[in-house]
Design a protein around this motif. Structure first.
Motif, short mmCIF file in Angstrom:
data_model
loop_
_atom_site.label_atom_id
_atom_site.label_comp_id
_atom_site.label_asym_id
_atom_site.label_seq_id
_atom_site.Cartn_x
_atom_site.Cartn_y
_atom_site.Cartn_z
N LYS A 1 4.49 52.26 20.26
CA LYS A 1 4.13 53.67 19.82
C LYS A 1 3.77 54.02 18.62
N ARG A 2 2.76 54.85 18.04
CA ARG A 2 2.53 55.09 16.63
C ARG A 2 2.33 56.65 16.58
N GLU A 3 2.30 56.98 15.23
CA GLU A 3 2.06 58.24 14.88
C GLU A 3 0.72 58.30 14.32
N ARG A 4 0.08 59.51 14.94
CA ARG A 4 -1.29 59.93 14.49
C ARG A 4 -1.23 61.24 13.78
N THR A 5 -1.38 61.52 12.48
CA THR A 5 -1.32 62.89 11.69
C THR A 5 -2.71 63.07 11.34
N ILE A 6 -3.01 64.38 11.80
CA ILE A 6 -4.25 64.82 11.35
C ILE A 6 -4.14 66.22 10.75
N SER A 7 -4.71 66.45 9.28
CA SER A 7 -4.31 67.54 8.71
C SER A 7 -5.53 68.00 7.95
N MET A 8 -5.64 69.44 7.97
CA MET A 8 -6.80 69.87 7.39
C MET A 8 -6.40 71.47 6.81
N ARG A 9 -7.24 71.72 5.93
CA ARG A 9 -6.93 72.94 5.19
C ARG A 9 -8.12 73.96 5.38
N GLY A 10 -7.94 75.03 6.19
CA GLY A 10 -9.13 75.72 6.72
C GLY A 10 -8.76 77.37 6.73
N LEU A 11 -9.59 78.03 7.21
CA LEU A 11 -9.47 79.56 7.40
C LEU A 11 -9.55 80.04 8.55
N PHE A 12 -8.41 80.73 9.39
CA PHE A 12 -8.08 81.22 10.46
C PHE A 12 -9.20 82.47 10.54
N GLN A 13 -10.18 82.30 11.41
CA GLN A 13 -11.43 83.27 11.32
C GLN A 13 -11.66 83.91 12.55
N GLU A 14 -11.20 83.34 13.80
CA GLU A 14 -11.01 84.18 14.88
C GLU A 14 -9.83 83.80 16.01
N ALA A 15 -9.53 84.97 16.57
CA ALA A 15 -8.49 84.90 17.83
C ALA A 15 -8.93 85.65 18.92
N ASP A 16 -8.93 84.87 19.84
CA ASP A 16 -9.38 85.40 21.16
C ASP A 16 -8.37 85.75 22.34
N PRO A 17 -7.87 86.65 22.50
CA PRO A 17 -6.63 87.02 23.43
C PRO A 17 -7.31 86.49 24.90
N ASP A 18 -6.32 85.83 25.66
CA ASP A 18 -6.40 85.93 26.92
C ASP A 18 -6.47 87.14 27.68
N GLU A 19 -7.34 87.05 28.78
CA GLU A 19 -7.38 88.16 29.59
C GLU A 19 -6.25 88.46 30.34
N MET A 20 -5.59 89.82 30.18
CA MET A 20 -4.41 90.20 30.91
C MET A 20 -4.57 90.30 32.25
N LYS A 21 -3.78 89.46 33.03
CA LYS A 21 -3.84 89.76 34.67
C LYS A 21 -2.44 89.82 35.15
N GLY A 22 -1.76 91.10 35.17
CA GLY A 22 -0.67 91.06 35.66
C GLY A 22 0.40 90.41 34.78
N ARG A 23 1.26 90.05 35.42
CA ARG A 23 2.56 89.28 35.11
C ARG A 23 2.16 87.61 34.65
N GLY A 24 2.65 87.14 33.73
CA GLY A 24 2.17 85.81 33.31
C GLY A 24 2.38 85.46 32.04
N VAL A 25 2.32 84.49 31.56
CA VAL A 25 2.46 83.83 30.43
C VAL A 25 0.88 83.81 29.59
N HIS A 26 0.86 84.91 28.84
CA HIS A 26 -0.63 84.82 28.36
C HIS A 26 -0.60 84.85 26.60
N GLY A 27 -1.73 84.46 26.16
CA GLY A 27 -1.78 84.23 24.59
C GLY A 27 -2.84 84.48 24.08
N TYR A 28 -3.36 83.73 23.04
CA TYR A 28 -4.71 83.65 22.26
C TYR A 28 -5.30 82.39 22.20
N GLY A 29 -6.55 82.42 21.99
CA GLY A 29 -7.22 81.12 21.39
C GLY A 29 -7.52 81.31 20.04
#
Length: 173
Positions: A96-124
């Motif tokens: 087993k090995r560790e892979r590390t990917i790091s980056m510095r960037g700008l959070f430019q978009e958040a796309d909410p999941d479509e709300m469909k009744g009960r459930g665990v929803h979030g954002y892209g």
């Protein structure tokens, strides 16, 4: 199979997202080209111009963590550090090995999941305007490294914006 990606976790500016992380898609460098159709020619050719398309990180979280949503940025001065840790395993030896990917960037978009009744929803989320990028596998070394400020890309078998190029162009880095 060597270097099989088994699992991953992500930090957004020091915030551990493991409890809400649903998925992520790593930036993939793409060669920037210009189409050229020579006079009288019948075939067009994509000519590489020695540059890379902008990098973009995509990830999805379940829930609505205010500490992440609050990182939305409008200028390069608001860039944040995003780090992904992956568990890589050699299927033949079990190592087993560790892979590390790091980056510095700008959070430019958040796309909410479509709300469909009960459930665990979030954002892209989409992280763009990435100015620093590094991808390292433990025991193997650097896969890729990019720095916008020093005009340098190293990895995947190539050096773009090398010290020689920068010297000729008088770019201090």
């Amino acid at each position: 199979m060597e270097f099989v990606r088994k699992a991953g976790n992500m930090y957004a500016e020091g915030i551990n997202l493991w409890l809400s992380l649903a998925s992520y898609k790593l930036p993939q460098p793409k060669v920037k080209t210009e189409a050229h159709l020579p006079g009288g020619g019948i075939m067009e050719l994509d000519v590489p111009i020695g540059a890379i398309e902008p990098l973009e990180l995509q990830f999805s979280l379940k829930g609505v963590p205010p500490s992440v949503l609050g990182q939305f940025g409008m200028s390069l001065g608001e860039r944040k550090l995003y780090t992904i840790y992956e568990l890589i395993q050699d299927e033949l030896t079990g190592a087993k090995r560790e892979r590390t990917i790091s980056m510095r960037g700008l959070f430019q978009e958040a796309d909410p999941d479509e709300m469909k009744g009960r459930g665990v929803h979030g954002y892209g989320y989409k992280i763009k305007s990435i100015t620093d990028y590094e991808d390292v596998i433990e025991g193997y070394g650097i896969l890729a490294r990019f720095n916008f400020g020093t005009n340098f890309w190293q990895g995947y078998g190539s050096n773009i914006g090398s010290a020689t190029d920068n010297r000729i162009l008088r770019i201090a880095g």
